[in-house]
Motif scaffolding. Structure first.
Motif, mmCIF file in Angstrom:
data_model
loop_
_atom_site.group_PDB
_atom_site.id
_atom_site.type_symbol
_atom_site.label_atom_id
_atom_site.label_comp_id
_atom_site.label_asym_id
_atom_site.label_seq_id
_atom_site.Cartn_x
_atom_site.Cartn_y
_atom_site.Cartn_z
ATOM 1 N N MET A 1 0.842 -1.202 0.000
ATOM 2 C CA MET A 1 0.000 0.000 0.000
ATOM 3 C C MET A 1 0.877 1.252 0.000
ATOM 4 N N ALA A 2 0.642 2.048 -0.955
ATOM 5 C CA ALA A 2 1.500 3.234 -1.073
ATOM 6 C C ALA A 2 0.909 4.429 -0.343
ATOM 7 N N TYR A 3 1.829 5.245 0.165
ATOM 8 C CA TYR A 3 1.375 6.520 0.727
ATOM 9 C C TYR A 3 1.066 7.489 -0.382
ATOM 10 N N LYS A 4 0.189 8.432 -0.085
ATOM 11 C CA LYS A 4 -0.108 9.443 -1.096
ATOM 12 C C LYS A 4 0.849 10.628 -0.968
ATOM 13 N N GLN A 5 1.195 10.896 0.275
ATOM 14 C CA GLN A 5 2.081 12.031 0.489
ATOM 15 C C GLN A 5 3.142 11.682 1.526
ATOM 16 N N TYR A 6 4.227 12.441 1.431
ATOM 17 C CA TYR A 6 5.328 12.224 2.363
ATOM 18 C C TYR A 6 5.743 13.558 2.955
ATOM 19 N N ILE A 7 5.933 13.575 4.260
ATOM 20 C CA ILE A 7 6.468 14.791 4.881
ATOM 21 C C ILE A 7 7.890 14.484 5.330
ATOM 22 N N LEU A 8 8.850 15.198 4.726
ATOM 23 C CA LEU A 8 10.254 14.986 5.061
ATOM 24 C C LEU A 8 10.700 16.031 6.070
ATOM 25 N N VAL A 9 11.310 15.554 7.150
ATOM 26 C CA VAL A 9 11.802 16.483 8.164
ATOM 27 C C VAL A 9 13.321 16.363 8.213
ATOM 28 N N CYS A 10 13.967 17.485 8.149
ATOM 29 C CA CYS A 10 15.429 17.456 8.146
ATOM 30 C C CYS A 10 15.947 16.895 9.465
ATOM 31 N N GLY A 11 16.812 15.889 9.369
ATOM 32 C CA GLY A 11 17.368 15.282 10.580
ATOM 33 C C GLY A 11 18.807 15.679 10.815
ATOM 34 N N GLY A 12 19.236 16.752 10.175
ATOM 35 C CA GLY A 12 20.620 17.212 10.374
ATOM 36 C C GLY A 12 20.818 17.723 11.788
ATOM 37 N N THR A 13 22.077 17.786 12.198
ATOM 38 C CA THR A 13 22.396 18.201 13.556
ATOM 39 C C THR A 13 21.811 19.565 13.882
ATOM 40 N N ALA A 14 21.960 20.466 12.928
ATOM 41 C CA ALA A 14 21.520 21.834 13.196
ATOM 42 C C ALA A 14 20.003 21.895 13.383
ATOM 43 N N CYS A 15 19.269 21.238 12.490
ATOM 44 C CA CYS A 15 17.818 21.266 12.588
ATOM 45 C C CYS A 15 17.336 20.541 13.840
ATOM 46 N N GLU A 16 17.999 19.401 14.122
ATOM 47 C CA GLU A 16 17.569 18.645 15.305
ATOM 48 C C GLU A 16 17.757 19.458 16.572
ATOM 49 N N SER A 17 18.885 20.188 16.629
ATOM 50 C CA SER A 17 19.146 20.962 17.839
ATOM 51 C C SER A 17 18.197 22.159 17.921
ATOM 52 N N PRO A 55 14.534 24.564 11.274
ATOM 53 C CA PRO A 55 14.357 23.241 10.680
ATOM 54 C C PRO A 55 13.587 23.305 9.369
ATOM 55 N N ILE A 56 13.932 22.372 8.506
ATOM 56 C CA ILE A 56 13.374 22.329 7.166
ATOM 57 C C ILE A 56 12.351 21.197 7.083
ATOM 58 N N VAL A 57 11.273 21.474 6.390
ATOM 59 C CA VAL A 57 10.275 20.423 6.141
ATOM 60 C C VAL A 57 9.959 20.456 4.652
ATOM 61 N N LYS A 58 9.848 19.267 4.099
ATOM 62 C CA LYS A 58 9.570 19.200 2.682
ATOM 63 C C LYS A 58 8.416 18.230 2.479
ATOM 64 N N VAL A 59 7.464 18.632 1.638
ATOM 65 C CA VAL A 59 6.324 17.751 1.397
ATOM 66 C C VAL A 59 6.401 17.224 -0.027
ATOM 67 N N LEU A 60 6.326 15.914 -0.116
ATOM 68 C CA LEU A 60 6.372 15.260 -1.421
ATOM 69 C C LEU A 60 5.003 14.661 -1.698
ATOM 70 N N PRO A 61 4.545 14.489 -2.900
ATOM 71 C CA PRO A 61 5.282 14.717 -4.138
ATOM 72 C C PRO A 61 5.260 16.153 -4.629
ATOM 73 N N GLN A 62 4.604 17.060 -3.913
ATOM 74 C CA GLN A 62 4.520 18.433 -4.432
ATOM 75 C C GLN A 62 5.853 19.151 -4.389
ATOM 76 N N ASP A 63 6.804 18.594 -3.570
ATOM 77 C CA ASP A 63 8.119 19.202 -3.477
ATOM 78 C C ASP A 63 8.059 20.601 -2.867
ATOM 79 N N THR A 64 7.162 20.780 -1.915
ATOM 80 C CA THR A 64 7.064 22.080 -1.253
ATOM 81 C C THR A 64 8.100 22.153 -0.138
#
Lengths: 595, 584, 129
Positions: A1-17, A55-64
């Motif tokens: 089962m595929a997701y329709k959307q994905y929310i990407l959250v930056c896991g870099g040190t700077a964003c996490e802190s 922190p950065i958040v990216k939403v796919l597939p819209q690439d926002t």
């Protein structure tokens, strides 16, 4: 089962802190609360590199692409963007955008890279000529062979303003025209793939990722200057690149893109690989030619330039890999197109191998005129561990150290020369506050002294003397007279050495004396190394009030310099201590002092 | 003229032929730009960085030795800035060089020492570090002291390009660079042919002749020894240079006199035995030429050349003349013929030869035939440079000595003997005699065979001996020789009669007058002057053909019977052995 | 293959361009592209490559094409793997060891989940297709 959307959250040190974890959890919670668990996946990513705006958040597939997102924004993103399909414009990088698919293309940060040389790297399978052909490969060769006269090709390259990417920045079109002007007869086209700067691998990656682009360019150059024979001089330490080149050569020959009567045009050209044994000086063009001829790799005086008298005394053009990789694109898109990229004197892009104390080390390609700040902080993701930037070294071991005040200087050949460095082949090493400048200069000199061919006196002897003085200074035994002698020797080396290696070998010394004299002074006056890198200036002691007598330090000490009873404060015998720093690393109680 | 280039040097307009280097063009404005690695015999190697100058149109300083002039170029040969850079470079070189000039074989004529003096270097600002590398004294001829080496590259370029020997190479990299045979074998195990051209070109005391003056002094002091000496043709026109005389000054009589002042009991002349060589070698040629023997005949007077042949051209072994060199002939005759005539025990005779050559030091023990007298035929060879030092150490005012004559029975010579010292000379001497012996004429139509003379690397000619053409080739400087051999090889391969009947080879440029043991500083100008001195000596001789030398005629009448006789064969001929190029 | 003429070359290019646009070489609709430059191989890309192929075989998956490519510049995150699955965003994963490689097959290809903490963003617009 595929997701329709994905929310990407930056896991870099700077964003996490910067509350990145809380943000991640909040987004997950919001997705759950809205019953979207089966439709939306929340994922943590590696560092997105845009730490300044985290922190950065990216939403796919819209690439926002959302920036400076706080945990409390999570609910809004899910409600507005995911459910209602409306972009949360206040979180966008460019607040004026309102379309939902505001992707990374819309943010100029990502556009700081511009790929001409690396256009196919990481895109095609380098072992498959068909994939290269599919991406307009050998189309420039077609055009050149069937629509252009050799002089047209030279003119187009001249028009582009392309300059040699091997270091000196000599205009490629001019070089070609010198060779083209020589009377017809045996001429040679040589590709310099003897990339030797420590930490630099632009050419290796290009050859590994897109070998045909270099073969196509060499064939074009052969046509332009009237050469029927090409050599690729590549160091034997690049086995993968050699293997890919060999595969590519075989495929090109099979297709008739190399060999006799290419594509029925009547033009014949073939290429031979010559392996170098890895001497740094063989990247210098005249030494490279000597090496191809089977002689010891030592530079020859210029003039005569190889374009007039090169391999076996015949007119020879030598271009490096990166220069050549530009050629097919220039001929397809036109010199004028290329000349619009970059600065007034330096056209096109430059590939850098970004290394040192930087978050995103790697290979980047940016238009000429990009600033060091953009490269280091935007593309490179800043200094590792959030430390302070101290200097950047361009041009490998023969470059100069660039201090923070020049971070905003647009990088091109002239500007780098002005601030005492060179473009070199594209190594870019970043140093932070933990690096000791005299020590780094010593490191580079050590390399150039070792790699000097030994032919000319200023380089052979001068380099050694500089290294000795730097050693003295790093040992806390330097004097101001030594500094004066270093200046004198550096100047004689850069002015009286025969080849580029010797002429530039003193750059790290000259530039650091210019910009970091305070560090030299500290080493001389106070016998102090602020970065703690000069071992002989360090002294390790144990703070009795902090030491609990756990014996951890005594157990790791390789020379038994630490004494003390269990559960009693320990002491370090400075006579036997070799300043390896292991006690300092191992102490959990911060009881070991380093000064 | 279109091939002239106009430029400005130090603001002065100058016109020089296209292709002239800045270094040479600067002479027009009376500036001798200082150099260290540059040598006029060699193409510029551009290593040292001393000759840097500034030109318009280049931001860098350029090397004057290798940069050609360009139309409209503006050259500054010196200003405070350029001199400062040169001085620092010089100081760096000196900081890598031992400071033991007092004990150096080149003290007094060292090019680095002169530069240091010219720049007034009183102290070196940088700590001196001298690499500790052992001296290579493995050959009997030359000594290589890497500590003194300034890595100018001259020796390697001479060895490889001028001489085609490839004994010396750059080995190691960076500061570890040094000059040595490839793979770091000793010189004696290397292809070295002992020609000594490296030592004649070295600017400093890093490669020099093995000094044997002490051995000679010891012999002269020894009452049980009867010391005799011979001097080679080329010595007489060069030794004066060591005393400030112009090259080519003929010092035969002074040298005889000086040698007697040193204590030699008899002074002989290698020119005498050169005449004997012509008798043997000339007869050998006539025999081969008229009776279908192996041709071409190739001269073998030059020990560096025979060594090269034994290593690199073994397919020519049968072409070599078996006649010994004049030096060896005189040595064996001194310990047999002369000893018998004067009733001296040959075991007591200590035979010294004064040679322009370092390879001669090797020749005296090169095979068992060099002991044909029953003793070592020559005991010690001194080069011209060593003899000059012996004279200097005595305080003899050499140029002012009254001329003397050589000692009889091994002393008188003809013009043919003296020209052995120059390229083409052996050939010319042989032709003079061969012409007469073949035709029965008293003298060839012209006694001077101009076709074999001069500095051309390979000279070819066809000599008409009354209707019989004799095809000859003369090559000097080892690097020019292989093309001659290759031509013969080509003929052999095609099954043709070889294109030459007679070939003369001398290993050094210009012949022995340019030998590796001659006073340093030889250039083509110097070689030409020495050559002129030799031809003057020839012209001055009343007898100019070897077979007419009365003492030579006497030798055959009294002792050897006739050329190529059994006795002559035993004493005056030798043979060759194939050698490995690398002995290790 | 015989030597090409000019027309052959043009034809070949058209044909290959279409194939690449369709991304459907030999009935495979998904692709896993492993960065196999020296940097990738040094970081273990060969092991990753093998693990992915083994896992696909083990799971009997035949619609995925596994390819190699050169360095894409993300050397700090090698080995890198790009995954292209229809109806899912194109993703580049970084630091993909053999274990993560297997995870890519199981989570991304089979379950259509992206994998936590390994997504590496695309550094430049023109690397995105």
């Amino acid at each position: 089962m595929a997701y329709k959307q994905y929310i990407l959250v930056c896991g870099g040190t700077a964003c996490e802190s910067n509350h990145g974890i809380a943000l991640f959890n909040a987004l997950k919670k919001a997705v759950e609360e809205n019953g979207l668990v089966n439709e939306v996946q929340v994922v943590r990513t590696g560092c997105l590199g845009f730490c300044e705006k985290g922190p950065i958040v990216k939403v796919l597939p819209q690439d926002t692409f959302y920036v400076e997102v706080k945990p409390e924004d999570a609910a809004v993103i899910v409600k507005e963007h995911i459910i209602k399909g409306r972009v949360v414009s206040r979180l966008l990088y460019d607040k004026n955008q309102s379309k939902i698919n505001v992707g990374i293309e819309g943010i100029d940060f990502y556009q700081k890279q511009f790929r001409i040389v690396l256009r196919n790297c990481g895109v095609i399978d380098p072992d498959k000529i068909d994939e290269y052909i599919a991406r307009d490969g050998y189309k420039a060769l077609e055009k050149v062979l069937f629509e252009m006269k050799p002089q047209d090709v030279v003119d187009e390259v001249s028009k582009s303003g392309l300059r040699g990417r091997g270091g000196a920045g000599f205009p490629t079109g001019k070089k070609w025209s010198f060779a083209a002007m020589q009377p017809a007869g045996q001429k040679y086209m040589v590709c310099n793939a003897d990339e030797g700067d420590p930490g630099a691998y632009m050419d290796r990656s290009t050859l590994e990722g897109d070998p045909h682009s270099v073969l196509e360019a060499m064939t074009i150059a052969g046509y332009a200057i009237g050469a029927s024979k090409g050599f690729i001089y590549i160091r034997a330490e690049y086995p993968l690149a050699i293997q890919r080149l060999e595969t590519a050569l075989a495929q090109a020959r099979e297709y008739g893109l190399l060999g006799d009567d290419i594509l029925g045009s009547g033009f014949s050209f073939d290429i031979e690989i010559r392996l170098g044994a890895g001497a740094f000086v063989c990247g210098e063009e005249t030494a490279l030619l000597a090496s191809i001829e089977g002689m010891r790799g030592m530079p020859r005086p210029r003039p005569p330039f190889p374009a007039v008298k090169g391999l076996w005394g015949r007119p020879t053009v030598i271009n490096n890999v990166e220069t050549l990789a530009n050629i097919p694109v220039i001929l397809l898109k036109g010199g004028l197109w290329f000349s619009k990229i970059g600065t007034a004197t330096s056209k096109g892009t430059k590939v850098f191998a970004l290394t040192g104390k930087i978050n995103n080390s790697g290979l980047i390609e940016v238009p000429m005129g990009t600033t060091l700040r953009e490269i280091i902080f935007d593309i490179g993701g800043g200094i590792r561990g959030g430390k302070a930037f101290k200097a950047a070294q361009t041009g490998g071991p023969s470059g100069g150290m660039i201090p923070p005040q020049f971070l905003d200087t647009p990088i091109d050949y002239e500007n780098l020369a002005k601030i005492g460095s060179i473009m070199g082949s594209g190594g870019l090493i970043v140093m932070d506050e933990d690096d000791c400048i005299p020590n780094i200069a010593k490191f580079y000199l050590d390399f150039t002294v070792d790699e000097s061919c030994g032919k000319c006196a200023p380089c052979r002897i001068g380099g050694r003397k500089l290294l000795n003085y730097l050693g003295k200074i790093c040992d806390g035994k330097g004097t101001y007279e030594d500094i004066e002698n270093m200046r004198e020797i550096s100047e004689a080396m850069s002015r009286a050495s025969l080849c580029g290696l010797g002429q530039t070998a003193s750059n790290p010394v000259q530039s650091s004396l210019r910009y970091f004299m305070d560090e030299y002074k500290e080493h001389i006056d106070e016998k102090k190394c602020r970065a703690g890198k000069c071992k002989n200036l360090l002294r390790y002691t144990i703070d009795k009030s902090k030491c609990v007598g756990c014996t951890a330090c005594a157990r790791v000490c390789p020379v038994n310099a630490i004494a003390g009873e269990r559960k009693q404060p320990h002491t370090i015998n400075s006579e036997t201590c070799i300043k390896c720093g292991q006690c300092y690393e191992v102490c959990k109680f911060h009881a070991v002092n380093r000064a | 003229m279109s091939n002239l280039v106009q430029l400005e040097i130090n603001g002065i307009p100058v016109e020089v032929p296209a292709g002239t280097t800045i270094l040479n063009a600067a002479k027009a404005v009376h500036v001798k730009i200082p150099t260290l690695c540059y040598h006029p015999d060699l193409k510029p190697w551009a290593a040292c960085g001393i000759c840097v100058v500034r030109t318009s149109g280049s931001p860098k300083l350029l090397r004057a030795c290798c940069t050609e002039v360009a139309p409209g170029m503006k050259v500054t040969t010196h200003d405070a800035d350029i001199v400062r850079v040169r001085r620092t470079v010089l100081e760096l070189i000196l900081a890598n060089h031992p400071n033991d000039c007092l004990q150096c074989p080149r003290s007094g004529n060292c090019e680095l020492q002169k530069l240091a003096a010219d720049f007034g270097i009183r102290e070196i600002p940088f700590p001196t570090e001298v690499p500790n590398i052992p001296v290579d004294s493995s050959t009997p001829s030359i000594v290589l002291n890497p500590e003194k080496c300034v890595k100018c590259g001259r020796c390697a370029i001479v060895c490889q390009e001028m001489q085609n020997v490839w004994a010396l190479e750059f080995i190691g990299r960076g500061e570890k660079t040094r000059m040595a045979p490839a793979a770091d074998v000793t010189l004696n195990e290397s292809p070295c042919i002992k020609c000594g051209q490296c030592s004649a070109h070295c600017p400093v005391g890093a490669i020099y002749e093995r000094d044997q003056t002490r051995e000679v002094w010891n012999a002269l002091r020894d009452e049980n020894k009867y010391c005799v000496v011979q001097i080679a043709p080329a010595v007489r026109v060069a030794i004066g240079e060591a005393f400030g005389l112009p090259p080519g000054t003929l010092m035969t009589g002074e040298t005889y006199a000086g040698l007697r002042r040193l204590g030699f009991k008899a002074v002989f002349d290698t020119n005498y035995s050169a005449d004997v060589t012509i008798m043997e070698e000339g007869s050998e040629f006539i025999k081969r030429f008229t009776s279908g023997g192996t041709l071409p005949l190739i001269t073998s007077c030059c020990p560096a050349w025979t060594d090269w042949m034994e290593k690199y051209a073994q397919d020519f072994m049968d072409n070599f003349s078996t006649a010994k060199s004049p030096q060896q002939m005189l040595g064996v005759l001194a310990k047999t013929y002369y000893a018998e005539k004067l009733g001296i025990d040959p075991a007591k005779i200590f035979m010294v030869s004064i040679m322009p050559c370092t390879a001669k030091k090797y020749e005296i023990t090169r095979s068992e035939t060099m002991f044909a007298s029953g003793h070592q035929d020559i005991d010690v060879v001194l080069t011209t440079r060593e003899l000059a030092r012996m004279f200097k150490s005595t305080g003899i005012d050499f140029p002012s000595l009254a001329k003397e004559e050589a000692d009889s029975i091994l002393g008188d010579y003809t013009g043919a003997g003296t020209i052995f010292g120059v390229t083409g000379g052996v050939m010319e001497a042989a032709l003079r005699t061969a012409y007469c012996l073949i035709t029965g004429d008293a003298q060839p139509p012209s006694i001077n065979f101009e076709a074999v003379r001069g500095m051309e690397g390979v000279k070819e000619a066809t000599i008409d001996i009354k209707g019989t053409p004799v095809k000859i080739a003369v090559a000097h400087q080892m690097g020019n020789v292989e093309q001659v051999l290759d031509a013969v090889r080509e003929d052999r391969k095609a099954g043709r009669k070889p294109r030459y009947d007679f070939i003369e080879v001398m290993a050094c440029r210009g012949g022995c007058i340019g030998g590796g043991g001659q006073p340093t500083g030889a250039t083509d100008e110097v070689r030409k002057a020495r050559t002129a001195g030799i031809y003057t000596d020839d012209e001055k001789c009343v007898i100019r053909m070897s077979h007419l030398n009365p003492q030579v005629q006497k030798l055959y009448a009294d002792y050897l019977d006739k050329p190529l006789s059994e006795k002559a064969h035993h004493l005056l001929h030798n043979h060759y052995h194939a050698k490995k190029i690398y002995a290790k | 293959m015989a030597k090409l003429t000019l027309n052959d070359l043009r034809k070949l290019r058209d044909q290959k361009q279409k194939a690449i646009e369709k991304r459907d070489p030999s009935n495979k609709d998904a692709q896993i592209i492993v960065g196999m430059g020296t940097c990738g191989i040094a970081a273990g890309a060969k092991e990753t490559f093998n693990a992915i192929i083994d896992e696909l075989d083990a799971k009997g998956i035949s619609h995925v094409l596994v390819r190699q490519t050169g360095c894409m510049g993300l050397c700090h995150s090698e080995p890198t793997v790009e995954v292209i699955v229809p109806n899912m965003p194109v993703v580049i994963y970084g630091n993909v060891n053999a274990e993560v490689g297997k995870q890519i097959v199981n989570d991304h290809i089979v379950n259509k989940h992206l994998i936590d903490n390994h997504i590496c963003d695309k550094p430049a617009m023109d690397i995105v297709r």
